[in-house]
Design an enzyme around this catalytic site. Structure first.
Site: not given
Length: 381
Positions: A149, A151, A331
Site C-alpha cells: 500500500f 497511499i 494488527e
C-alpha cells in the site's frame, strides 16, 4: 402322450432357465458396478436427477433459525478445488528432479537455539532449517502476488522497495507486485525480471493513517475475490516502508503464515500488546495467545488470505458499529484471527526487523526484510 405331463416337465425347464438368467444378470450387474468408469457414469446420472435446469435457481432448505442449509451432496461438490484455489503444497506432492544436496542429520539439528516447530506442528522458519534448492524445485511453477500500500506520502518508498525486491524476493519465480495507491502517476518504473510485473490498483485515500491501516484488509479481500484468485497461487502482504536485504523465497509459502513481531518474539504472552477490551472483536484474554504476529508480513494461499482479510474486515465493521477501534488496528484483528486459525507456517523475526531499534542479536542469523529509517510523523501527517 399325456399333455399334463408334457406341460409339467416344460414348465419346470422354463422356470429353471429363468432363474439361471436372473442369477447371471445379478452377477454381471455387480461386476459392472465395480468398474470405476461404469460406477462414475451411473453416479453422475443419478446425481443429476432432480436438479434444476440450466438458468434456474435452486432453492436451499432452511433450518429452524432461518439459515440456509446446504445439502451434503452440494457441500462435497463445493470442496472440490482447482489448483488455483488450492496451492501446490496442499493439492499434491510435487515431483522434484534428481538433485545432490547434504543429508539432513537427524541427531544433529541445524538449530538447537530456537523453536523450530510449534505445538500444532507448524514449522518456524529460521536460517539454517531449510534447503532453498529443494524448495525452489518444489515450487517451480508457482506464481506469487505481493501486495503493498503506497497511499499518500508512502509512495516515496516504492522505488527502493521494488529495486530490493527484484534482488531478493522470490528470485527465479513468477511475481506480480500489486501496488495499491491513490497516486498511480507517481509509481516509478523499475526494471523487472522475466515473469515479473507491476499491477497498479488505484484506491481512495483516507485522512488518518489509522484508517488506511484498517481498510487494508477490506481492499485485499475485495481484490482477492475480483482478481487475485484467478491470477496468482499465493498472496504475500507486506508494508511498503521497508527494504529487502537478504533472500526471501518460497520457504515462506504455506496455506496460512504469519511473522513473529520483532519486538515480542522473546516475550511472555502477558506482555503481548493484544487488544484487551472484551467489547472488541479483537479481544484476547491475558491467559491466551501463542505468539504476537506482525501486521506488516502475512499471507498464504489466495483462498486462505481471502478468508483472513474478510474476517478481519468484518470484525472491524462490528467494532466500528460499537464505537471501538482496536488498539493496534488491523494488527490486533490479525492476531485474534491467527489465534483462532493456527498458521501452517510461522516466520521468524528474520523476515521483519528493525536494526536501528533492536540491533542485531546473535539468534537472528540473517536480516531479510528490514525497516527504512524515516520520520513516522512526517510521513503520516
Amino acid at each position: 402322450m399325456d399333455p399334463r405331463g408334457f406341460w409339467g416337465r416344460s414348465a419346470s425347464s422354463w422356470l429353471c432357465g429363468l432363474l439361471l438368467l436372473a442369477a447371471c444378470l445379478g452377477f454381471y450387474s455387480s461386476v459392472f458396478r465395480l468398474i470405476p468408469g461404469r460406477r462414475q457414469m451411473g453416479e453422475s446420472r443419478s446425481s443429476t436427477e432432480g436438479r434444476p435446469l440450466q438458468g434456474q435457481r435452486e432453492s436451499l432448505p432452511s433450518s429452524q433459525d432461518g439459515r440456509r442449509v446446504v445439502p451434503q451432496g452440494m457441500l462435497l461438490e463445493t470442496k472440490q478445488c482447482s489448483e488455483r484455489d488450492c496451492p501446490p503444497d496442499a493439492c499434491r506432492v510435487p515431483e522434484v528432479p534428481r538433485m545432490v544436496y547434504p543429508k539432513a542429520q537427524l541427531l544433529q539439528p541445524a538449530r538447537a537455539d530456537v523453536l523450530v516447530m510449534t505445538p500444532w506442528f507448524a514449522p518456524v522458519i529460521w536460517d539454517g532449517v531449510f534447503d532453498s534448492a529443494i524448495l525452489d524445485a518444489q515450487f517451480e511453477n508457482t506464481t506469487v502476488g505481493l501486495t503493498i500500500f503506497a497511499i499518500k506520502k508512502y509512495v516515496a518508498f516504492l522505488e527502493l522497495f521494488l529495486q530490493t525486491a527484484e534482488k531478493h524476493f522470490m528470485v527465479g519465480h513468477k511475481v506480480t507486485y500489486y501496488v495499491f495507491t491513490d497516486r498511480p502517476g507517481d509509481v516509478p518504473r523499475v526494471p523487472l525480471g522475466e515473469g515479473r510485473q507491476v499491477v497498479v490498483l488505484e484506491v481512495r485515500s483516507y485522512s488518518r493513517w489509522q484508517d488506511v491501516s484498517m481498510h487494508r484488509m477490506e481492499m485485499i479481500s475485495n481484490f482477492s475475490r475480483r482478481r487475485f484468485l484467478h491470477e496468482v497461487d499465493y498472496l504475500v502482504c507486506v508494508d511498503v516502508d521497508m527494504r529487502f536485504r537478504d533472500r526471501v523465497g518460497v520457504e515462506i509459502l504455506s496455506p496460512l503464515f504469519g511473522t513473529l513481531h520483532p519486538g515480542f518474539y522473546g516475550a511472555a504472552r502477558e506482555a503481548f500488546t493484544y487488544e484487551r477490551r472484551p467489547q472488541s472483536q479483537a479481544h484476547v484474554p491475558r491467559d491466551e495467545g501463542d505468539f504476537y504476529y506482525a501486521g506488516g508480513f502475512f499471507g498464504g494461499s489466495v483462498a486462505e488470505a481471502l478468508r483472513l482479510t474478510s474476517a478481519c474486515h468484518q470484525a472491524t465493521v462490528v467494532d466500528r458499529a460499537h464505537g471501538i477501534e482496536a488498539v493496534w488496528h488491523d494488527e490486533s484483528h490479525l492476531n485474534r484471527y491467527l489465534l483462532d486459525h493456527k498458521p501452517t507456517k510461522v516466520l521468524s523475526p528474520e523476515y521483519l526487523w528493525d536494526e536501528q531499534l533492536l540491533g542485531w542479536p546473535a539468534v537472528v542469523k540473517k536480516l531479510r526484510y528490514v525497516t527504512v529509517p524515516k520520520s513516522h510523523r512526517g510521513i503520516r501527517d
